[in-house]
Design an enzyme around this catalytic site. Structure first.
Site, PDB file in Angstrom:
ATOM      1  N   SER A 239       0.841  -1.194   0.000  1.00  0.00           N
ATOM      2  CA  SER A 239       0.000   0.000   0.000  1.00  0.00           C
ATOM      3  C   SER A 239       0.883   1.254   0.000  1.00  0.00           C
ATOM      4  CB  SER A 239      -0.954  -0.041   1.201  1.00  0.00           C
ATOM      5  OG  SER A 239      -1.954   0.944   1.078  1.00  0.00           O
TER       6      SER A 239
ATOM      7  N   ASP B 129     -10.134  -4.100  -4.721  1.00  0.00           N
ATOM      8  CA  ASP B 129      -9.560  -3.054  -3.877  1.00  0.00           C
ATOM      9  C   ASP B 129     -10.564  -1.913  -3.719  1.00  0.00           C
ATOM     10  OD1 ASP B 129      -7.965  -1.140  -2.601  1.00  0.00           O
ATOM     11  OD2 ASP B 129      -6.178  -1.778  -3.683  1.00  0.00           O
TER      12      ASP B 129
ATOM     13  N   HIS C  17      -7.744  -5.303   0.004  1.00  0.00           N
ATOM     14  CA  HIS C  17      -6.545  -4.459   0.090  1.00  0.00           C
ATOM     15  C   HIS C  17      -5.687  -4.784   1.310  1.00  0.00           C
ATOM     16  CE1 HIS C  17      -4.177  -0.820  -0.766  1.00  0.00           C
ATOM     17  NE2 HIS C  17      -4.126  -0.656   0.538  1.00  0.00           N
TER      18      HIS C  17
END
Length: 307
Positions: free
Chosen positions: A110, A228, A284
């Protein structure tokens, strides 16, 4: 006397042979040692979130040294420390670790993905061999990330994003403001955003070191997830971005000037077979379950083993 001298000579030869064989064994052991791996977590997270990833690497590549990097106080500083300041600490930690002196593989998750690319471009010492961007916002975001237990801040951050995301006080105080790419205010983004336009070489004056360091990678692999809901747009994980004055049309990497004019070397990597992309359907924040394991083992592990 001659016989005794001969025996001594033979003994010396035998001892010398043992020493040579021992040195060869030591050199072979060092040469065969797995490349170390550095892991960088995402926003509002901490090093312990990468325990499972570390365990997975050690399981499939026994003997690997894995550093789960922590910057400052972890989760709070991942939000409220600007990216360049984080990279400064990143560099200090890595450069002070004797296990990493000959280079390492780097995986950022991320926000850790776009932070790690900054390390490569600004610092790159010791050198990174394989760079893995796991759902990293490489082309920025245009949506405030949810920040879990800091829920009371979510509306405040939304308000800041709407009113003054590129103001200097915000740029110096909130990490994701440094890679906020507003498709309705691209001139302001290019002028006032202090991080992403720089590492993308989007400004008129290019930094040749950025391209040089990216093209020194043995491999650069990145994934994006069809599920996501954190990255906006989710295609940013593949350097996709909203088209100017649109929050629905996505411009893929290959159609950007950054790629076509090779501002940071992505086209060079692709042309030489070193840029890899893959799609996953994991959430995610999933770095713990079979979905993550399967994708990681299939797409990342071969590169870690190869280099």
């Amino acid at each position: 006397m001659a016989a005794a001298a001969g025996a001594v000579a033979v003994g010396r030869c035998w001892w010398a042979s043992c020493v040579v064989l021992l040195l060869v064994a030591v050199v072979a052991t060092v040469a065969a040692a797995p490349t170390p791996v550095v892991l960088m977590h995402g926003i509002n997270s901490h090093a312990a979130s990468l325990d499972h990833t570390s365990d997975l690497i050690k399981k499939y590549i026994p003997g690997t040294y894995v550093l789960k990097l922590e910057i400052g106080d972890g989760a709070p500083d991942s939000i409220f420390m600007p990216m360049r300041e984080q990279i400064g600490i990143f560099c200090q930690i890595v450069q002070s670790d004797p296990q990493l002196v000959n280079g390492f593989h780097l995986m950022g998750v991320s926000q850790g993905g776009v932070l790690s690319r900054g390390f490569i471009e600004y610092c790159d010492s010791p050198p990174v061999r394989v760079f893995v961007s796991w759902l990293g916002p490489q082309m920025g975001v245009y949506g405030v990330p949810g920040i879990g237990q800091y829920k009371y801040l979510d509306m405040t951050l939304e308000d800041i994003a709407d009113c003054c995301i590129y103001d200097s006080w915000v740029q110096s105080a909130i990490s994701f403001s440094n890679y906020w790419r507003d498709p309705y205010a691209l001139p302001t983004y290019l002028q006032d955003c202090v991080y992403l336009p720089d590492i993308n070489n989007e400004r008129p004056i290019k930094n040749p070191l950025f391209k040089q360091r990216i093209t020194s990678l043995k491999a650069f692999t990145m994934c994006y997830s069809t599920n996501d809901t954190v990255l906006i747009p989710k295609e940013t994980a593949w350097f996709g971005a909203y088209a100017p004055n649109s929050d629905s049309v996505i411009v893929p990497l290959e159609q950007t000037a950054m790629y076509q004019q090779d501002w940071i070397g992505l086209k060079t990597l692709n042309d030489t077979g070193r840029l890899h992309k893959f799609v996953i359907d994991c959430l995610h924040t999933d770095q713990y379950h079979p979905c993550f394991d399967d994708a990681f083992i299939k797409n990342v592990m071969p590169l870690l083993l190869k280099y």
